[in-house]
Write an enzyme that holds these catalytic residues in place. Structure first.
Site, PDB file in Angstrom:
ATOM      1  N   ASP A  13       0.820  -1.226   0.000  1.00 54.17           N
ATOM      2  CA  ASP A  13       0.000   0.000   0.000  1.00 54.17           C
ATOM      3  C   ASP A  13       0.850   1.270   0.000  1.00 54.17           C
ATOM      4  OD1 ASP A  13      -2.571  -1.189  -0.075  1.00 54.17           O
ATOM      5  OD2 ASP A  13      -2.476  -1.593   2.068  1.00 54.17           O
ATOM      6  N   HIS A  41      -4.309  -2.038  -6.302  1.00 52.96           N
ATOM      7  CA  HIS A  41      -3.699  -0.841  -6.857  1.00 52.96           C
ATOM      8  C   HIS A  41      -4.777   0.199  -7.117  1.00 52.96           C
ATOM      9  CE1 HIS A  41       0.031  -3.166  -8.522  1.00 52.96           C
ATOM     10  NE2 HIS A  41       0.110  -2.897  -7.244  1.00 52.96           N
TER      11      HIS A  41
END
EC number: 6.3.4.4
Length: 430
Positions: A13, A41
């Site tokens: 992340d 994503h």
């Protein structure tokens, strides 16, 4: 032409999707080399936010070839759903290629992931329950089903029937839960295979041809180095290797072709799931960073744990992944914090240590040693160069680069593609 690998330097992340999307503009082939739909994503451009889990971020460029490599584990149902998600938004997927050697995630992998996590109770790892670990276990045990098998109904049925005997015995006897019938899976998943059939090929040919022709190839890692099964905070890791070296071993031949490795970091640290986290913030500052940074996992939706930037972690990532360039994201999130802290080393049992410990027990007992820096209050979301940043923000970036030992090549001041600034090209010749 130079080829580049993008890796996360923390616990995932970090904004790899955004950076990969940004770098895809100047690449010709974009390839994912490990993981599955446990990765998420988020890409934002033209005011629209897209969320992907399996398909490479470069899919938004029609003239780029996007590859799902053989090192990945693919949930066909999730992939078909993601393809539909893109088609509904008028995004073409004609440029997608899927390795016929990638392994398949099936319903029993999902079930086993769930019940095993429940069985562990307080010792749970914090898995995304996407079946990733069980699928990689089957791959290592040489009983996995690959995309090539999925396309051949007879081969698929034979392998599925054999695997179900073992999986059902495990589910029913050990976990005391219901197993699966062949007909519950066979027709549905064979149909998924038919829906993705046009994308399937030997992707090693695609990639080696591109490299031999001197085309720019961008290798996209998932998760982060600290979730690597060998180099991360084991056992609180994923079941594959996000480190850069694996990109060649699972996608192309062993000839050296990678010129640069871009390590993507946030200007602070986040972690989803369990495990030691030396710089974790459990106060109002942590809450502020989480809310301003809109910190919720793309895949899990879980609010992550938040902490100060940890240079010990990123130095470790640099060493084990050969990182040559630093991309620092979410600098804007730190605006308004009076005093910023960077972890420069750890204190363990009264001793100062500079390196990241392999022992989870030792890591849990490490105390961060901080260096404090003055923050800034200005809105930097429109900054287009280092000179447009406040002095304190520039000093923060410079110090992060110094402490990690990685030259800063990219910095980002917001989630949009246009808020990404390049200091030096990662596609440079040397």
């Amino acid at each position: 032409m130079s080829s580049v690998v993008v890796v996360g330097t923390q616990w995932g992340d970090e904004g790899k999707g955004k950076i990969t999307d940004f770098l895809s503009e100047n690449a010709e082939v974009i390839a994912r080399y490990q993981g599955g739909n446990n990765a998420g994503h988020t890409i934002k451009f033209d005011g629209i936010t897209y969320k992907l889990h399996l398909i490479p971020s470069g899919i938004f460029y029609k003239d780029k070839t996007c590859v799902i490599g053989n090192g990945m584990v693919v949930d066909p149902k999730a992939l078909v759903t993601e393809l539909a998600y893109l088609h509904e938004r008028n995004v073409s997927t004609d440029n997608l290629r899927i390795s016929n050697r990638a392994h398949v995630i099936l319903p029993y992998h999902l079930k086993l992931d769930e019940v095993e996590e429940e069985r562990k109770g307080a010792n749970k790892i914090g898995t995304t329950k996407k079946g990733i670990g069980p699928a990689y276990m089957d791959k290592a045990a040489r009983i996995g089903i690959r995309i090539a098998d999925l396309l051949d109904r007879d081969a698929f049925a034979e392998k599925l029937e054999r695997n179900l005997e073992e999986k059902n015995r495990l589910l029913e006897k050990m976990y005391e839960t219901e197993g699966f019938k062949l007909e519950d899976i066979l027709d549905e998943y064979y149909e998924y295979g038919q829906q993705i059939k046009k994308y399937v090929c030997d992707t090693s040919v695609v990639l080696n041809d591109a490299l031999d022709e001197g085309r720019r190839v961008l290798f996209e890692g998932a998760q982060g180095v600290m979730l690597d099964i060998d180099q991360g905070t084991y056992p609180f890791v994923t079941s594959s290797n996000p480190v850069a070296a694996v990109s060649q071993s699972v996608l192309v031949s062993a000839r050296p072709k990678i010129k640069h490795v871009v390590g993507v970091s946030k200007a602070y640290t986040t972690r989803v799931g369990d495990g030691p986290f030396p710089t974790e913030l459990k106060d109002e500052i942590g809450d502020q960073i989480r809310e301003v940074g809109r910190e919720y996992g793309t895949t899990t939706g879980r609010p992550p744990r938040v902490g100060w930037f940890d240079s010990v972690v990123v130095r470790h990532a640099r060493r084990v992944s050969g990182i040559t360039d630093l991309s620092l994201n979410s600098i804007d999130v730190l605006a308004g914090i009076e005093t910023l802290k960077i972890c420069v080393r750890y204190r363990y049992k009264g001793e100062i240590i500079e390196e990241f410990p392999a022992s989870l027990k030792a890591l849990a007992e490490c105390e961060p040693v901080y260096e404090e820096m003055p923050g800034w209050t200005e809105d930097i979301t429109g900054a287009k160069s280092l000179s447009e940043l406040p002095e304190n923000a520039r000093h923060y970036l410079e110090r992060v680069s110094q402490l990690t030992g990685i030259p800063l090549s990219i910095f980002s001041v917001g989630p949009d593609r246009s808020q990404t600034n390049v200091l030096r090209s990662v596609y440079r010749a040397n």
